[in-house]
Design a protein around this motif. Structure first.
Motif, PDB file in Angstrom:
ATOM      1  N   ARG A 163     -13.682   6.469 -44.759  1.00  0.00           N
ATOM      2  CA  ARG A 163     -12.816   6.719 -45.928  1.00  0.00           C
ATOM      3  C   ARG A 163     -11.520   7.419 -45.530  1.00  0.00           C
ATOM      4  N   GLU A 164     -10.897   6.932 -44.489  1.00  0.00           N
ATOM      5  CA  GLU A 164      -9.699   7.557 -43.948  1.00  0.00           C
ATOM      6  C   GLU A 164      -8.544   7.575 -44.955  1.00  0.00           C
ATOM      7  N   ASP A 165      -8.410   6.535 -45.751  1.00  0.00           N
ATOM      8  CA  ASP A 165      -7.308   6.482 -46.718  1.00  0.00           C
ATOM      9  C   ASP A 165      -7.471   7.485 -47.849  1.00  0.00           C
ATOM     10  N   ASP A 166      -8.697   7.952 -48.088  1.00  0.00           N
ATOM     11  CA  ASP A 166      -8.954   8.909 -49.165  1.00  0.00           C
ATOM     12  C   ASP A 166      -8.884  10.362 -48.700  1.00  0.00           C
ATOM     13  N   CYS A 167      -8.525  10.582 -47.465  1.00  0.00           N
ATOM     14  CA  CYS A 167      -8.497  11.934 -46.911  1.00  0.00           C
ATOM     15  C   CYS A 167      -7.453  12.781 -47.647  1.00  0.00           C
ATOM     16  N   PRO A 168      -7.856  13.943 -48.165  1.00  0.00           N
ATOM     17  CA  PRO A 168      -6.907  14.773 -48.914  1.00  0.00           C
ATOM     18  C   PRO A 168      -5.917  15.530 -48.014  1.00  0.00           C
ATOM     19  N   LEU A 169      -6.156  15.540 -46.723  1.00  0.00           N
ATOM     20  CA  LEU A 169      -5.275  16.268 -45.813  1.00  0.00           C
ATOM     21  C   LEU A 169      -4.043  15.430 -45.505  1.00  0.00           C
ATOM     22  N   LYS A 170      -2.913  15.818 -46.031  1.00  0.00           N
ATOM     23  CA  LYS A 170      -1.689  15.041 -45.878  1.00  0.00           C
ATOM     24  C   LYS A 170      -0.556  15.841 -45.240  1.00  0.00           C
ATOM     25  N   LEU A 171      -0.775  17.098 -44.931  1.00  0.00           N
ATOM     26  CA  LEU A 171       0.298  17.953 -44.434  1.00  0.00           C
ATOM     27  C   LEU A 171       0.347  18.005 -42.912  1.00  0.00           C
ATOM     28  N   ALA A 172       1.543  18.105 -42.395  1.00  0.00           N
ATOM     29  CA  ALA A 172       1.817  18.292 -40.963  1.00  0.00           C
ATOM     30  C   ALA A 172       1.096  17.234 -40.123  1.00  0.00           C
ATOM     31  N   HIS A 195      -4.610  14.255 -36.467  1.00  0.00           N
ATOM     32  CA  HIS A 195      -5.719  14.896 -35.752  1.00  0.00           C
ATOM     33  C   HIS A 195      -7.064  14.391 -36.248  1.00  0.00           C
ATOM     34  N   TRP A 196      -7.228  14.282 -37.568  1.00  0.00           N
ATOM     35  CA  TRP A 196      -8.483  13.774 -38.104  1.00  0.00           C
ATOM     36  C   TRP A 196      -8.693  12.315 -37.736  1.00  0.00           C
ATOM     37  N   GLY A 197      -7.606  11.546 -37.638  1.00  0.00           N
ATOM     38  CA  GLY A 197      -7.716  10.160 -37.185  1.00  0.00           C
ATOM     39  C   GLY A 197      -8.261  10.075 -35.768  1.00  0.00           C
TER      40      GLY A 197
END
Length: 75
Positions: A22-31, A36-38
């Protein structure tokens, strides 16, 4: 031949990361957080495949509830 390689990558990497992780739904969008999560998701996917897992979803569920299985995966 190039089109087949493209779809091979799409099906074995991007689709799995989008649907299973669910990479597109990841709430982390900053910096640099998404980048890194990818990398972490790709690392996890490669570990599952290295250990012969056919179903990434089943492998993910198995190690999510079994800390010993998780540690065996990363050794």
């Amino acid at each position: 031949m190039g089109i087949r390689r493209h779809w091979g990558i799409e099906n074995r990497l991007h689709w799995v990361k989008d649907v299973v992780f669910r990479e597109d739904d990841c709430p982390l969008k900053l910096a640099h957080a998404p980048e890194h999560w990818g990398l972490i998701r790709t690392w996890a996917l490669n570990l599952f495949r290295l250990h012969g897992e056919v179903s990434i979803t089943k492998a993910q569920r198995r190690v999510a509830h079994d800390i010993d299985a998780l540690f065996l995966l990363i050794q």
